[in-house]
Design an enzyme around this catalytic site. Sequence first.
Site, short mmCIF file in Angstrom:
data_model
loop_
_atom_site.label_atom_id
_atom_site.label_comp_id
_atom_site.label_asym_id
_atom_site.label_seq_id
_atom_site.Cartn_x
_atom_site.Cartn_y
_atom_site.Cartn_z
N ASN A 160 -87.68 19.88 -10.23
CA ASN A 160 -86.35 19.27 -10.45
C ASN A 160 -86.04 18.10 -9.51
O ASN A 160 -85.23 17.24 -9.85
CB ASN A 160 -85.24 20.34 -10.41
CG ASN A 160 -85.18 21.10 -9.12
OD1 ASN A 160 -86.09 21.06 -8.30
ND2 ASN A 160 -84.09 21.82 -8.92
N GLU A 193 -83.39 23.64 5.65
CA GLU A 193 -84.15 22.38 5.57
C GLU A 193 -83.20 21.22 5.86
O GLU A 193 -82.00 21.29 5.57
CB GLU A 193 -84.77 22.24 4.18
CG GLU A 193 -85.84 23.30 3.92
CD GLU A 193 -86.64 23.05 2.65
OE1 GLU A 193 -86.02 22.79 1.60
OE2 GLU A 193 -87.88 23.09 2.73
N CYS A 236 -80.53 24.00 -7.94
CA CYS A 236 -80.18 25.33 -7.42
C CYS A 236 -78.76 25.37 -6.89
O CYS A 236 -78.24 26.45 -6.61
CB CYS A 236 -81.12 25.69 -6.27
SG CYS A 236 -82.83 25.68 -6.75
N GLU A 252 -86.61 28.41 -0.13
CA GLU A 252 -85.37 27.85 -0.69
C GLU A 252 -85.36 28.29 -2.15
O GLU A 252 -86.08 27.75 -2.98
CB GLU A 252 -85.40 26.33 -0.51
CG GLU A 252 -84.03 25.71 -0.49
CD GLU A 252 -83.57 25.30 -1.87
OE1 GLU A 252 -82.97 26.18 -2.54
OE2 GLU A 252 -83.82 24.17 -2.28
C1 SIN Z 1 -82.43 22.19 -5.35
O1 SIN Z 1 -81.96 22.25 -6.44
O2 SIN Z 1 -83.22 23.05 -4.97
C2 SIN Z 1 -82.12 21.10 -4.35
C3 SIN Z 1 -80.86 20.42 -4.57
C4 SIN Z 1 -80.53 19.40 -3.51
O3 SIN Z 1 -81.32 19.13 -2.61
O4 SIN Z 1 -79.43 18.89 -3.58
#
Ligand code: SIN
Length: 483
Positions: free
Chosen positions: A155, A462, A288, A254
């Site tokens: 993604n 992170e 996510c 994550e």
């Molecule tokens: C993710 O969807 O895992 C990361 C989203 C983000 O870094 O904003």
Amino acid sequence: MFESSLNQDRAYIAGEWVSAQSGQTFDVINPATAERVGRVPDMGVADVDRAVAAAHEAFNSWKNTTAKERASLLRRWYELIMAHHERLAELMTAEQGKPLHEARGEVAYGASFVEWFAEEAKRTYGEQIPSPKADARILTIRQPVGVVAAIIPWNFPVAMITRKVAPALAAGCTVVLKPASDTPLCALALASLAAEAGIPSGVINIITTADSKAVGDHLTTHPQVSKISFTGSTGVGKHILKLAADSVKKVSMELGGNAPFIVFDDADLDAAVTGAIASKYRNAGQTCVCANRIFVQRGVVAAFLERYRDAVAALRVGPGDESGVDIGPLINADAVANVERLVQEALALGAELVTGGARSERAALFYQPTLLHNVNEQMSIANEEIFGPISTVFVFDTEEEAIRRANDTPFGLASYFYARDIGRIWRVAEGLEYGIVGINEGLISNEVAPFGGMKQSGIGREGARQGIEAYLETKYMLMGGLG
Ligand code: SIN
């Protein structure tokens, strides 16, 4: 279509562009058009062994470079990424599907981690600790953990790489990276720029494969891998954790989310609508941290829904390289089928369709921006990561109820709420069991803040100064006999 140095069709091991030992390849498909945009090596466990050996060998010298040397090389990599900003964004849109303006944003977001960790490389301080004995001194130093296996989702094909690789390299670790099979091209382009920046052979190695399970399992159990950094689903994360347990590897996870987005009756409703659109529809809902459950206090439901419906219905669906597009395709047919299943089940159980609710006519992998009202916790859509352009609205009455229902999930990654009352803001922010809380803000990701989840959403953080910790060991040294 793309500049040749960014258009790699082989994997990258020990500073060389290589084919799979088996000679096998697989196609990379543009989800908007179903056309092939690349063909890359379909590697297996023998290739993993080769990549890990290269990373292990390179570690011996990379760990002994000075922080300043590593910082300069990372800085150069950052500059090259930014110099190729537009080409990388085009490549990302072609293999992942997101609108070009979002891809541009992601390249800058991804590059920001490289810039940040170039700076942090120089700040991995140890300590001098007051000793309990007069003739002894106590010191700590920080040392790189070793070879890192980085497993990356589709993604965010640039940012999820740099968020792991930049701190690993800054700390003095070397990396074997496995990009998702849907999006290997950005990973190879980044490796090409890393080589151009002067990052030595073997420090970054990339394994492309269509067999994520076999390659992932081999990588994460390899005796010469010291640390696994994974971004992806909670299910796969649990599997990797079990594999990692046997040799007690260090892990950063994550994982999935089920983000609540709460709109209280004192919220600025226009700001809440803007924030919900930004959070929910970024990357067609495939993050996510996307708002997964929108809780609206009863007194403002009608006003919020009216404004939100108009904003959702105005979103334009289409190929990411078409001007004015807000929502690109979903990544593959399984993703569309999953969204369809969740929406159909919710409607069958009594949810109300406000707008959308079907595939778009644009092409096979497009789904209409959708808004469902009167959703409840008995529906799967309230309990699973939607990963598609679907908003679900739940109604609540009290602040205590909103916090309780928001926390009623095994996940704990991102959460959001909109309110004005300062007492409420503190109570809710402290009451939410989430690693990230967006307060009157729908976009929470940046390189300076610690990104990560509580509960089953992950382990570790992170970005930020915390992001480099995951790649460092603390060694304590007691020097005696000094009397
Ligand atoms: C993710 O969807 O895992 C990361 C989203 C983000 O870094 O904003």
